[in-house]
Design an enzyme around this catalytic site. Sequence first.
Site, mmCIF file in Angstrom:
data_model
loop_
_atom_site.group_PDB
_atom_site.id
_atom_site.type_symbol
_atom_site.label_atom_id
_atom_site.label_comp_id
_atom_site.label_asym_id
_atom_site.label_seq_id
_atom_site.Cartn_x
_atom_site.Cartn_y
_atom_site.Cartn_z
ATOM 1 N N LYS A 50 0.808 -1.226 0.000
ATOM 2 C CA LYS A 50 0.000 0.000 0.000
ATOM 3 C C LYS A 50 0.852 1.293 0.000
ATOM 4 O O LYS A 50 1.871 1.359 0.686
ATOM 5 C CB LYS A 50 -0.866 -0.015 1.262
ATOM 6 C CG LYS A 50 -2.040 0.905 1.186
ATOM 7 C CD LYS A 50 -2.812 0.798 2.479
ATOM 8 C CE LYS A 50 -4.032 1.665 2.407
ATOM 9 N NZ LYS A 50 -4.807 1.602 3.639
ATOM 10 N N ALA A 96 -4.844 -13.060 -16.231
ATOM 11 C CA ALA A 96 -5.805 -14.164 -16.079
ATOM 12 C C ALA A 96 -6.648 -13.887 -14.849
ATOM 13 O O ALA A 96 -6.119 -13.493 -13.803
ATOM 14 C CB ALA A 96 -5.091 -15.503 -15.926
ATOM 15 N N HIS A 111 -16.869 -16.165 -2.235
ATOM 16 C CA HIS A 111 -15.521 -15.780 -1.811
ATOM 17 C C HIS A 111 -15.567 -15.231 -0.387
ATOM 18 O O HIS A 111 -16.620 -14.830 0.108
ATOM 19 C CB HIS A 111 -14.942 -14.705 -2.738
ATOM 20 C CG HIS A 111 -14.480 -15.253 -4.058
ATOM 21 N ND1 HIS A 111 -15.326 -15.402 -5.134
ATOM 22 C CD2 HIS A 111 -13.266 -15.683 -4.477
ATOM 23 C CE1 HIS A 111 -14.658 -15.916 -6.151
ATOM 24 N NE2 HIS A 111 -13.402 -16.096 -5.788
ATOM 25 N N LYS A 153 -12.987 -9.711 -0.057
ATOM 26 C CA LYS A 153 -12.900 -9.478 -1.509
ATOM 27 C C LYS A 153 -13.538 -8.140 -1.884
ATOM 28 O O LYS A 153 -14.652 -7.834 -1.472
ATOM 29 C CB LYS A 153 -13.557 -10.638 -2.267
ATOM 30 C CG LYS A 153 -13.352 -10.538 -3.773
ATOM 31 C CD LYS A 153 -13.592 -11.865 -4.462
ATOM 32 C CE LYS A 153 -13.462 -11.750 -5.979
ATOM 33 N NZ LYS A 153 -12.123 -11.292 -6.398
ATOM 34 N N THR A 161 -13.217 -14.531 -12.185
ATOM 35 C CA THR A 161 -13.434 -15.893 -12.696
ATOM 36 C C THR A 161 -14.874 -16.057 -13.192
ATOM 37 O O THR A 161 -15.100 -16.643 -14.261
ATOM 38 C CB THR A 161 -13.138 -16.917 -11.577
ATOM 39 O OG1 THR A 161 -11.817 -16.673 -11.098
ATOM 40 C CG2 THR A 161 -13.257 -18.345 -12.065
HETATM 41 N N1 LIG Z 1 -6.053 -14.264 -10.869
HETATM 42 C C1 LIG Z 1 -6.054 -15.097 -9.836
HETATM 43 O O1 LIG Z 1 -5.746 -16.295 -9.950
HETATM 44 C C2 LIG Z 1 -6.400 -14.575 -8.486
HETATM 45 C C3 LIG Z 1 -6.688 -13.252 -8.339
HETATM 46 N N2 LIG Z 1 -6.872 -12.721 -7.105
HETATM 47 C C4 LIG Z 1 -7.011 -11.279 -7.062
HETATM 48 O O2 LIG Z 1 -5.774 -10.752 -6.600
HETATM 49 C C5 LIG Z 1 -6.000 -9.552 -5.878
HETATM 50 C C6 LIG Z 1 -5.326 -9.644 -4.518
HETATM 51 O O3 LIG Z 1 -5.940 -10.654 -3.762
HETATM 52 P P1 LIG Z 1 -5.500 -10.940 -2.246
HETATM 53 O O4 LIG Z 1 -4.033 -11.117 -2.151
HETATM 54 O O5 LIG Z 1 -6.404 -11.994 -1.761
HETATM 55 O O6 LIG Z 1 -5.903 -9.533 -1.579
HETATM 56 P P2 LIG Z 1 -5.248 -8.841 -0.291
HETATM 57 O O7 LIG Z 1 -6.172 -7.749 0.094
HETATM 58 O O8 LIG Z 1 -4.883 -9.870 0.710
HETATM 59 O O9 LIG Z 1 -3.901 -8.221 -0.872
HETATM 60 C C7 LIG Z 1 -3.836 -7.084 -1.666
HETATM 61 C C8 LIG Z 1 -2.662 -6.285 -1.190
HETATM 62 O O10 LIG Z 1 -2.410 -5.186 -2.066
HETATM 63 C C9 LIG Z 1 -2.031 -4.108 -1.249
HETATM 64 N N3 LIG Z 1 -2.085 -2.829 -1.945
HETATM 65 C C10 LIG Z 1 -2.914 -1.760 -1.753
HETATM 66 N N4 LIG Z 1 -2.578 -0.760 -2.576
HETATM 67 C C11 LIG Z 1 -1.520 -1.209 -3.307
HETATM 68 C C12 LIG Z 1 -0.709 -0.622 -4.324
HETATM 69 N N5 LIG Z 1 -0.922 0.628 -4.760
HETATM 70 N N6 LIG Z 1 0.290 -1.352 -4.879
HETATM 71 C C13 LIG Z 1 0.516 -2.604 -4.439
HETATM 72 N N7 LIG Z 1 -0.203 -3.201 -3.463
HETATM 73 C C14 LIG Z 1 -1.203 -2.505 -2.907
HETATM 74 C C15 LIG Z 1 -2.981 -4.208 -0.074
HETATM 75 O O11 LIG Z 1 -2.511 -3.449 1.029
HETATM 76 P P3 LIG Z 1 -3.620 -2.965 2.134
HETATM 77 O O12 LIG Z 1 -4.298 -4.194 2.622
HETATM 78 O O13 LIG Z 1 -2.763 -2.315 3.153
HETATM 79 O O14 LIG Z 1 -4.547 -2.041 1.400
HETATM 80 C C16 LIG Z 1 -2.907 -5.701 0.201
HETATM 81 O O15 LIG Z 1 -1.808 -6.042 1.033
HETATM 82 C C17 LIG Z 1 -7.517 -9.363 -5.861
HETATM 83 O O16 LIG Z 1 -7.883 -8.499 -6.904
HETATM 84 C C18 LIG Z 1 -8.051 -10.761 -6.128
HETATM 85 O O17 LIG Z 1 -9.314 -10.746 -6.733
HETATM 86 C C19 LIG Z 1 -6.843 -13.474 -5.975
HETATM 87 C C20 LIG Z 1 -6.602 -14.808 -6.065
HETATM 88 C C21 LIG Z 1 -6.372 -15.480 -7.323
HETATM 89 O O1 LIG Z 2 -10.283 -12.446 -4.531
HETATM 90 C C1 LIG Z 2 -10.030 -13.662 -4.524
HETATM 91 O O2 LIG Z 2 -9.731 -14.264 -3.496
HETATM 92 C C2 LIG Z 2 -10.057 -14.378 -5.808
HETATM 93 N N1 LIG Z 2 -10.184 -13.671 -6.888
HETATM 94 C C3 LIG Z 2 -10.168 -14.151 -8.225
HETATM 95 C C4 LIG Z 2 -11.459 -13.794 -8.927
HETATM 96 O O3 LIG Z 2 -11.956 -12.668 -8.740
HETATM 97 O O4 LIG Z 2 -11.970 -14.610 -9.692
HETATM 98 C C5 LIG Z 2 -9.766 -15.594 -8.337
HETATM 99 C C6 LIG Z 2 -10.145 -16.479 -7.184
HETATM 100 O O5 LIG Z 2 -11.468 -16.876 -7.315
HETATM 101 C C7 LIG Z 2 -9.868 -15.834 -5.836
#
Ligand SMILES: NC(=O)C1=CN([C@@H]2O[C@H](COP(=O)(O)OP(=O)(O)OC[C@H]3O[C@@H](n4cnc5c(N)ncnc54)[C@H](OP(=O)(O)O)[C@@H]3O)[C@@H](O)[C@H]2O)C=CC1
Ligand SMILES: O=C(O)C1=N[C@H](C(=O)O)C[C@H](O)C1
Length: 232
Positions: A32, A96, A131, A135, A142
């Site tokens: 962040k 993806a 989810h 989220k 997906t």
């Molecule tokens: N494509 C795929 O296979 C998957 C996609 N996802 C997606 O990935 C994303 C992250 O998921 P997840 O890890 O569970 O979420 P989290 O909320 O656990 O992690 C996101 C992180 O990004 C941080 N963040 C905030 N602003 C910024 C910035 N400007 N630059 C970099 N990082 C920043 C947040 O900090 P803070 O909390 O302090 O704001 C937090 O630590 C979501 O959009 C989710 O939908 C998730 C799983 C699988």
């Molecule tokens: O936010 C999540 O956790 C996930 N996000 C992705 C999505 O929006 O489809 C992938 C996965 O389902 C987990």
Amino acid sequence: MKIALLGYGKMGKTIEKIAIERGHTIVLKVDKDDTNYDVSQADVAIDFSIPAAAVNNITNCFNANVPVVSGTTGWLDHYEAMVSLCKDKKGGFIYASNYSLGVNLFFEINKKLAKMMSPVEGYDVSMEEIHHTEKLDAPSGTAITLAEGIIENTNKNNWKLDNGNLDTIRITAKRIDKVPGTHTVTYSSKVDDIEIKHTAHNRSGFALGAVIAAEWLKGKSGVFSMKDVLGL
Ligand SMILES: NC(=O)C1=CN([C@@H]2O[C@H](COP(=O)(O)OP(=O)(O)OC[C@H]3O[C@@H](n4cnc5c(N)ncnc54)[C@H](OP(=O)(O)O)[C@@H]3O)[C@@H](O)[C@H]2O)C=CC1
Ligand SMILES: O=C(O)C1=N[C@H](C(=O)O)C[C@H](O)C1
């Protein structure tokens, strides 16, 4: 391989563990409010941040000539702009909505089932995604990819969250504490239901897929998908 992690939350931390197990080095972790980072030292960047940060992070990678694996969802209104920028900068880019092998197989099954169901009368298609409560976006990326797979292969022309009619696919998004991600596609008739379902048990499948995509993307330029990576 030297990896930059853009976003160090639930996914960033899971990716770090798997990347290290596979012999890679994490050279940068961005979380962040950290917008002035230098990603140029990395071979590949992996962005799992938040919808509002994804475009800036991807742009920084193209400007630094570092290929980027984008997993963040909820920013896709800007996808075509990022594709154009990638081409202008001769960058490398994979987005993806879901990096897990299981879900990518599920995407293909979904398209095949939609094609089979398309000429059959009396069935209505809908979708449910579940989810965890942290989220930020709904419906999930997906679920949107699944809906696009159905739209390509049937006479449905759009999807709607919590709503739907004869032309649209109704998507229901549920938020339940700790659920990593469950997606169900249902064809419902007066006499029966046909359902396909993918249940993630944890985040390791998403993270492994993202690291495999990063290994595949290293040194490449162009816009790619998980179908390219997995040869599906
Ligand atoms: N494509 C795929 O296979 C998957 C996609 N996802 C997606 O990935 C994303 C992250 O998921 P997840 O890890 O569970 O979420 P989290 O909320 O656990 O992690 C996101 C992180 O990004 C941080 N963040 C905030 N602003 C910024 C910035 N400007 N630059 C970099 N990082 C920043 C947040 O900090 P803070 O909390 O302090 O704001 C937090 O630590 C979501 O959009 C989710 O939908 C998730 C799983 C699988
Ligand atoms: O936010 C999540 O956790 C996930 N996000 C992705 C999505 O929006 O489809 C992938 C996965 O389902 C987990």
